[in-house]
Write an enzyme that holds these catalytic residues in place. Structure first.
Site, mmCIF file in Angstrom:
data_model
loop_
_atom_site.group_PDB
_atom_site.id
_atom_site.type_symbol
_atom_site.label_atom_id
_atom_site.label_comp_id
_atom_site.label_asym_id
_atom_site.label_seq_id
_atom_site.Cartn_x
_atom_site.Cartn_y
_atom_site.Cartn_z
ATOM 1 N N SER A 180 1.148 -1.163 -0.082
ATOM 2 C CA SER A 180 0.456 0.372 -0.021
ATOM 3 C C SER A 180 0.611 1.188 0.232
ATOM 4 O O SER A 180 1.808 0.974 0.370
ATOM 5 C CB SER A 180 -0.869 0.529 1.192
ATOM 6 N N LYS A 181 -0.117 2.601 0.072
ATOM 7 C CA LYS A 181 1.339 3.314 -0.059
ATOM 8 C C LYS A 181 2.424 4.043 1.358
ATOM 9 O O LYS A 181 3.197 4.231 0.292
ATOM 10 C CB LYS A 181 0.060 4.993 0.173
ATOM 11 N N ARG A 182 1.968 3.463 1.358
ATOM 12 C CA ARG A 182 3.282 3.645 3.111
ATOM 13 C C ARG A 182 4.201 2.753 3.043
ATOM 14 O O ARG A 182 5.252 2.884 3.189
ATOM 15 C CB ARG A 182 2.911 2.745 4.301
ATOM 16 N N GLU A 211 3.338 6.591 -10.583
ATOM 17 C CA GLU A 211 4.515 6.567 -9.567
ATOM 18 C C GLU A 211 6.007 6.069 -10.494
ATOM 19 O O GLU A 211 7.147 6.401 -9.749
ATOM 20 C CB GLU A 211 4.135 5.876 -8.198
#
Length: 420
Positions: A201-203, A211
């Site tokens: 995920s993003k973290r 990205e």
RNA sequence: GGCGCAUUCGUCUAGUGGCCUAGGACACCGCCCUCUCACGGCGGCGGCACGGGUUCGAAUCCCGUAUGCGCCUCCA
């Protein structure tokens, strides 16, 4: 019969790296077998659809070089066909109405089994199969109905998808059987996890193809890296071109256990690809990347700087931080290094070679080791203790700008500040 | 909770009963090269989740346990 596979993302946002992985394995399999790779957008749930997502997904796939065959199809366009199939099942008594929805009758004993392409035989007890909804009360087909119906319409031969679909597979097999349709082969790929073993995920950092692109990764490096997550060619080969990947990819070498995404290894691999590029192409890519990221730096200067950084950075995204000093002008607050300025003033032509000779002479005169003499200069001129080669950097900067930064040439009065 | 899937160095993996005193790569550590960084070279650390079987012999086969993940929605 020739192979036909599909990649079926739902348009809820950017293409997630897990999706890229699934798409890649489908693509590699199709290309290796000389079959077809289809793209299908599963947009049945309009409430979750993001308007630009459909385009973004295609952009990402194109950037990665995962070309698909035929037109992109949309699940929504085939709703009518799904309803017809549901009506047929109703008429045949294989389905029934319930609160306005249509449900299929599932067996409650025995097992539904298939030989998974990746995991071998999987048995699923039928008592766990509910009479699932095929068409909602509002007339929209559910995912578990639309998906197999479309697989049949498209004559998909192999369904390769994430292992989160394993429990959907017996449901879809039952639906296909009720429809009297042939079954595709199923294979379930392991998920890709973040460093903590949890879903990526993003973290964890970058998670979408977009990205990685923005951070300056090369598509061929990302493809090579992702191919090695859950698949391997042998016990020692890691760097493989797209062509080699296609030639060597086989399902029997795909593993079943989940893999953790190792950002460090990707970075290393990207560096390998970057260094292997012919200088010309490296410069082209660098210029294109900086443009894309909104820098308006002089193309010619970027091209001249390219060879200075090629061996040193592992993503294009590091360029601005690493070589940005070449594109700024002296801010008028020079660090005073009068001795160095004097040594440099006489250098002509102001070439890397001549600069090096002058500076080495200077170091010797001062009784300094090369690194002791050069590091303050590097800091004064580049603003950092880490930079491309010093002499080449000074040449690119030019004598005037170099002197301006170390307080020589009568410009920028010595302010008394020293190199830290 | 039920069902399903998975389990080799920190990470990605090779390994399909003897070739394994378990191989490679990334990361990490040390040395060399060197104007910094990086590259490159050399060396090092480090693993078959656990317990039972089967077998002359198991990382490889079977069973159990543990742990992780997924699904159990008129989401996809």
């Amino acid at each position: 019969m020739s192979v036909r596979v599909r990649f079926a993302p739902s348009p809820t946002g950017f293409l997630h790296i897990g999706g890229v992985h699934t798409a890649l394995f489908n693509w590699l399999f199709a290309r290796h077998e000389g079959g077809e790779f289809r793209l299908r957008i599963e947009n049945t749930d309009t409430s979750r659809e993001v308007a630009e997502a459909t385009e973004q997904i295609q952009d990402s796939l194109r950037w990665l070089g995962l070309d698909w065959d035929g037109e992109v199809t949309f699940q929504l366009d085939r709703m009518e066909r799904c309803r017809e199939e549901a009506q047929r099942l109703l008429a045949e008594g294989k389905a029934y109405e319930d609160d306005g929805a249509i449900r299929i009758r599932m067996p409650d004993e025995g097992v539904t089994a298939w030989d998974d392409l990746i995991r071998g035989r999987i048995d699923y007890p039928n008592e766990k199969l509910e009479d699932l909804v095929l068409v909602r009360a509002d007339g929209r087909p559910t995912y578990n109905f639309a998906s197999p119906v479309e697989d049949r319409l498209d004559e998909i031969t192999h369904v390769l998808r994430g292992d989160d679909h394993i429990s959907n597979t017996p449901k879809q097999i039952r639906i296909l059987e009720a429809l009297g349709a042939p079954l595709p082969a199923y294979g379930h790929l392991a998920n890709i996890l973040g460093e903590d073993g949890k879903k990526l995920s993003k973290r964890h950092g970058a998670t979408s193809a977009e990205e990685f692109r923005a951070q300056g990764y090369l598509p061929e490096a990302l493809v090579n890296f992702l191919a090695l997550l859950g698949w391997s060619y042998d016990d020692k080969t890691t760097i493989m071109s797209r062509g080699e990947l296609v030639e060597r990819f086989t399902l029997d070498r795909v593993g079943a256990s989940p893999a953790i995404f190792d950002f460090k290894k990707l970075e290393w691999m990207n560096g390998v690809y970057l260094r292997a590029l012919p200088p010309e192409e490296y410069a082209d890519r660098l210029v294109a990347y900086l443009r894309e990221q909104g820098y308006d730096w002089d193309d010619q200067l970027v091209r001249k700087a390219a060879p200075l950084v090629q061996e040193k950075i592992s993503t294009l995204g590091e360029f601005p931080k690493f070589a940005g000093f070449l594109f700024a002008r002296s801010s008028g607050q020079p660090v005073a290094l009068p001795d160095v300025a004097e040594a440099l003033e006489a250098v002509d032509p102001f070439s890397a070679e001549a600069i090096e000779a002058a500076l080495r002479r200077f170091a010797e005169q001062q009784g300094l080791k090369p690194r002791e003499a050069f590091q303050p200069i590097r800091l004064a001129v580049t603003g950092s203790t880490v930079s491309p080669g010093l002499f080449e950097s000074l040449e690119l900067l030019g004598k005037e700008e170099t002197l301006a930064r170390i307080g020589g040439s009568g410009r920028g009065e010595a302010s008394g500040s020293s190199a830290r």
